[in-house]
Design a protein around this motif. Structure first.
Motif, mmCIF file in Angstrom:
data_model
loop_
_atom_site.group_PDB
_atom_site.id
_atom_site.type_symbol
_atom_site.label_atom_id
_atom_site.label_comp_id
_atom_site.label_asym_id
_atom_site.label_seq_id
_atom_site.Cartn_x
_atom_site.Cartn_y
_atom_site.Cartn_z
ATOM 1 N N ALA A 143 33.987 -23.866 -22.566
ATOM 2 C CA ALA A 143 33.797 -24.589 -23.700
ATOM 3 C C ALA A 143 32.327 -25.299 -23.657
ATOM 4 O O ALA A 143 31.809 -25.222 -24.630
ATOM 5 C CB ALA A 143 34.975 -25.443 -23.741
ATOM 6 N N TYR A 144 32.139 -25.792 -22.538
ATOM 7 C CA TYR A 144 30.666 -26.493 -22.193
ATOM 8 C C TYR A 144 29.653 -25.631 -22.677
ATOM 9 O O TYR A 144 28.674 -25.954 -23.550
ATOM 10 C CB TYR A 144 30.751 -27.026 -20.916
ATOM 11 N N HIS A 145 29.561 -24.523 -22.106
ATOM 12 C CA HIS A 145 28.160 -23.410 -22.085
ATOM 13 C C HIS A 145 28.435 -22.731 -23.487
ATOM 14 O O HIS A 145 27.424 -22.389 -24.027
ATOM 15 C CB HIS A 145 28.439 -22.559 -20.989
ATOM 16 N N GLU A 146 29.675 -22.725 -24.060
ATOM 17 C CA GLU A 146 29.634 -22.152 -25.441
ATOM 18 C C GLU A 146 29.078 -22.935 -26.547
ATOM 19 O O GLU A 146 29.160 -22.582 -27.533
ATOM 20 C CB GLU A 146 30.906 -21.390 -25.723
ATOM 21 N N GLY A 147 29.108 -24.373 -26.085
ATOM 22 C CA GLY A 147 28.794 -25.268 -27.210
ATOM 23 C C GLY A 147 29.975 -25.568 -27.888
ATOM 24 O O GLY A 147 29.966 -26.434 -28.946
ATOM 25 N N ASN A 148 31.124 -25.560 -27.591
ATOM 26 C CA ASN A 148 32.339 -26.104 -28.210
ATOM 27 C C ASN A 148 32.859 -27.473 -27.838
ATOM 28 O O ASN A 148 33.572 -27.650 -26.923
ATOM 29 C CB ASN A 148 33.558 -24.862 -27.775
ATOM 30 N N PHE A 149 32.122 -28.159 -28.374
ATOM 31 C CA PHE A 149 32.099 -29.404 -28.055
ATOM 32 C C PHE A 149 33.396 -30.044 -28.549
ATOM 33 O O PHE A 149 33.841 -31.318 -27.710
ATOM 34 C CB PHE A 149 30.706 -30.529 -28.509
ATOM 35 N N VAL A 150 33.655 -29.854 -29.441
ATOM 36 C CA VAL A 150 35.153 -30.189 -29.826
ATOM 37 C C VAL A 150 36.299 -30.138 -28.773
ATOM 38 O O VAL A 150 36.931 -31.015 -28.374
ATOM 39 C CB VAL A 150 35.808 -29.756 -31.231
ATOM 40 N N LYS A 151 36.389 -28.676 -28.495
ATOM 41 C CA LYS A 151 37.346 -28.215 -27.515
ATOM 42 C C LYS A 151 37.033 -29.053 -25.977
ATOM 43 O O LYS A 151 37.958 -29.481 -25.402
ATOM 44 C CB LYS A 151 37.168 -26.727 -27.122
ATOM 45 N N PHE A 152 35.678 -29.163 -25.554
ATOM 46 C CA PHE A 152 35.278 -29.864 -24.553
ATOM 47 C C PHE A 152 35.740 -31.361 -24.458
ATOM 48 O O PHE A 152 36.379 -31.648 -23.334
ATOM 49 C CB PHE A 152 33.676 -29.660 -24.228
ATOM 50 N N PHE A 153 35.527 -32.266 -25.526
ATOM 51 C CA PHE A 153 35.870 -33.604 -25.465
ATOM 52 C C PHE A 153 37.501 -33.765 -25.644
ATOM 53 O O PHE A 153 37.704 -34.840 -25.039
ATOM 54 C CB PHE A 153 35.181 -34.228 -26.374
ATOM 55 N N GLU A 154 37.820 -32.471 -26.057
ATOM 56 C CA GLU A 154 39.382 -32.646 -26.507
ATOM 57 C C GLU A 154 39.906 -32.429 -24.919
ATOM 58 O O GLU A 154 41.076 -33.281 -24.746
ATOM 59 C CB GLU A 154 40.013 -31.809 -27.142
ATOM 60 N N VAL A 155 39.487 -31.847 -24.024
ATOM 61 C CA VAL A 155 39.874 -31.492 -23.009
ATOM 62 C C VAL A 155 39.666 -32.623 -22.120
ATOM 63 O O VAL A 155 40.660 -33.197 -21.237
ATOM 64 C CB VAL A 155 39.558 -30.001 -22.133
ATOM 65 N N VAL A 156 38.810 -33.177 -21.947
ATOM 66 C CA VAL A 156 38.113 -34.561 -21.263
ATOM 67 C C VAL A 156 39.073 -35.538 -21.401
ATOM 68 O O VAL A 156 39.815 -36.235 -20.770
ATOM 69 C CB VAL A 156 36.819 -34.940 -21.638
ATOM 70 N N SER A 157 39.629 -35.620 -22.633
ATOM 71 C CA SER A 157 40.372 -36.541 -23.081
ATOM 72 C C SER A 157 41.862 -36.608 -22.636
ATOM 73 O O SER A 157 42.444 -37.726 -22.481
ATOM 74 C CB SER A 157 40.548 -36.930 -24.867
ATOM 75 N N ARG A 158 42.146 -35.539 -22.249
ATOM 76 C CA ARG A 158 43.682 -35.378 -21.667
ATOM 77 C C ARG A 158 43.461 -34.875 -20.128
ATOM 78 O O ARG A 158 44.557 -34.952 -19.534
ATOM 79 C CB ARG A 158 44.197 -34.051 -22.327
ATOM 80 N N SER A 159 42.351 -35.064 -19.708
ATOM 81 C CA SER A 159 42.082 -34.875 -18.352
ATOM 82 C C SER A 159 42.589 -36.083 -17.432
ATOM 83 O O SER A 159 42.560 -37.150 -17.677
ATOM 84 C CB SER A 159 40.472 -34.666 -17.779
ATOM 85 N N PRO A 160 42.796 -35.770 -16.035
ATOM 86 C CA PRO A 160 43.236 -36.840 -15.025
ATOM 87 C C PRO A 160 41.909 -37.496 -14.898
ATOM 88 O O PRO A 160 40.661 -37.054 -15.198
ATOM 89 C CB PRO A 160 43.438 -36.146 -13.787
ATOM 90 N N TYR A 161 41.842 -38.806 -14.312
ATOM 91 C CA TYR A 161 40.840 -39.906 -14.308
ATOM 92 C C TYR A 161 39.588 -39.179 -13.414
ATOM 93 O O TYR A 161 38.738 -39.401 -13.959
ATOM 94 C CB TYR A 161 41.496 -41.260 -13.705
ATOM 95 N N LEU A 162 40.098 -38.860 -12.274
ATOM 96 C CA LEU A 162 39.161 -38.081 -11.602
ATOM 97 C C LEU A 162 38.054 -37.000 -12.111
ATOM 98 O O LEU A 162 36.962 -37.125 -11.989
ATOM 99 C CB LEU A 162 39.416 -37.719 -9.965
ATOM 100 N N VAL A 163 38.793 -36.227 -12.672
ATOM 101 C CA VAL A 163 38.189 -35.003 -13.572
ATOM 102 C C VAL A 163 37.456 -35.708 -14.750
ATOM 103 O O VAL A 163 36.219 -35.438 -14.676
ATOM 104 C CB VAL A 163 39.299 -34.043 -14.124
ATOM 105 N N ILE A 200 25.134 -33.108 -31.449
ATOM 106 C CA ILE A 200 24.475 -33.621 -32.581
ATOM 107 C C ILE A 200 23.273 -32.726 -33.258
ATOM 108 O O ILE A 200 23.491 -32.778 -34.523
ATOM 109 C CB ILE A 200 23.929 -34.892 -32.254
ATOM 110 N N ARG A 201 22.843 -31.936 -32.339
ATOM 111 C CA ARG A 201 21.909 -30.863 -32.936
ATOM 112 C C ARG A 201 22.588 -29.984 -33.800
ATOM 113 O O ARG A 201 21.999 -29.416 -34.942
ATOM 114 C CB ARG A 201 21.232 -30.204 -31.686
ATOM 115 N N LEU A 202 23.874 -29.489 -33.578
ATOM 116 C CA LEU A 202 24.379 -28.469 -34.261
ATOM 117 C C LEU A 202 24.912 -29.171 -35.603
ATOM 118 O O LEU A 202 24.817 -28.616 -36.702
ATOM 119 C CB LEU A 202 25.961 -28.149 -33.620
ATOM 120 N N LEU A 203 25.308 -30.442 -35.629
ATOM 121 C CA LEU A 203 25.672 -30.983 -36.735
ATOM 122 C C LEU A 203 24.461 -31.215 -37.530
ATOM 123 O O LEU A 203 24.724 -31.195 -38.949
ATOM 124 C CB LEU A 203 26.265 -32.373 -36.597
ATOM 125 N N ASP A 204 23.315 -31.436 -36.895
ATOM 126 C CA ASP A 204 22.034 -31.645 -37.813
ATOM 127 C C ASP A 204 21.727 -30.493 -38.509
ATOM 128 O O ASP A 204 20.975 -30.444 -39.589
ATOM 129 C CB ASP A 204 20.926 -32.244 -36.827
#
Length: 139
Positions: free
Chosen positions: A70-90, A106-110
């Motif tokens: 997700a990170y390297h494909e630029g899927n920022f929505v999925k990346f941050f969605e997964v981060v929000s559900r991750s354990p604290y250490l992750v 932001i570049r994609l949105l621009d």
């Protein structure tokens, strides 16, 4: 190293139950360059190819692989969605990638990823990019 110890224990028939978790941490720490860590795609591929099937197919390692994708494909929505559900250490490990992921988003949105001339609400950017404030999202 820790991974050599894991391999030695597995050869002796005493695999360590925390091995998948620590292999996943390694993959997450090295999925991009930051601080003392350097991204080396071939090293990731090599590390994955050397994992025993039960480690490679574990939930921890598969989570790290999917997050890396997700990170390297630029899927920022999925990346941050997964981060929000991750354990604290992750989430702490992944915090190192927030700035580069947000910049790419932001570049994609621009560039008009959601349509040319369309304004994206700051509240959307703040929520999707897990920014702590509207000011941080606006940066």
């Amino acid at each position: 190293s820790l991974f050599v110890l894991y391999e030695d224990l597995a050869k002796q028939g005493e695999p360590c139950e925390n091995e998948p978790e620590f292999r996943a941490y390694y993959l997450l720490l090295t999925m991009d360059t930051h601080g003392k860590y350097r991204r080396d795609k071939s090293a990731h591929t090599f590390a994955l190819s050397k994992m025993r099937p039960e480690i490679l197919h574990s939930g921890f390692v598969q989570f790290a692989v999917q997050l890396n994708s997700a990170y390297h494909e630029g899927n920022f929505v999925k990346f941050f969605e997964v981060v929000s559900r991750s354990p604290y250490l992750v989430a702490c490990i992944l915090h190192a990638y927030f700035v580069p992921a947000r910049r790419r988003a932001i570049r994609l949105l621009d560039l008009g990823a959601y349509g040319r001339g369309r304004t994206v609400p700051l509240s959307f950017v703040q929520r999707v990019l897990l920014a702590d404030s509207a000011e941080e999202a606006a940066q």
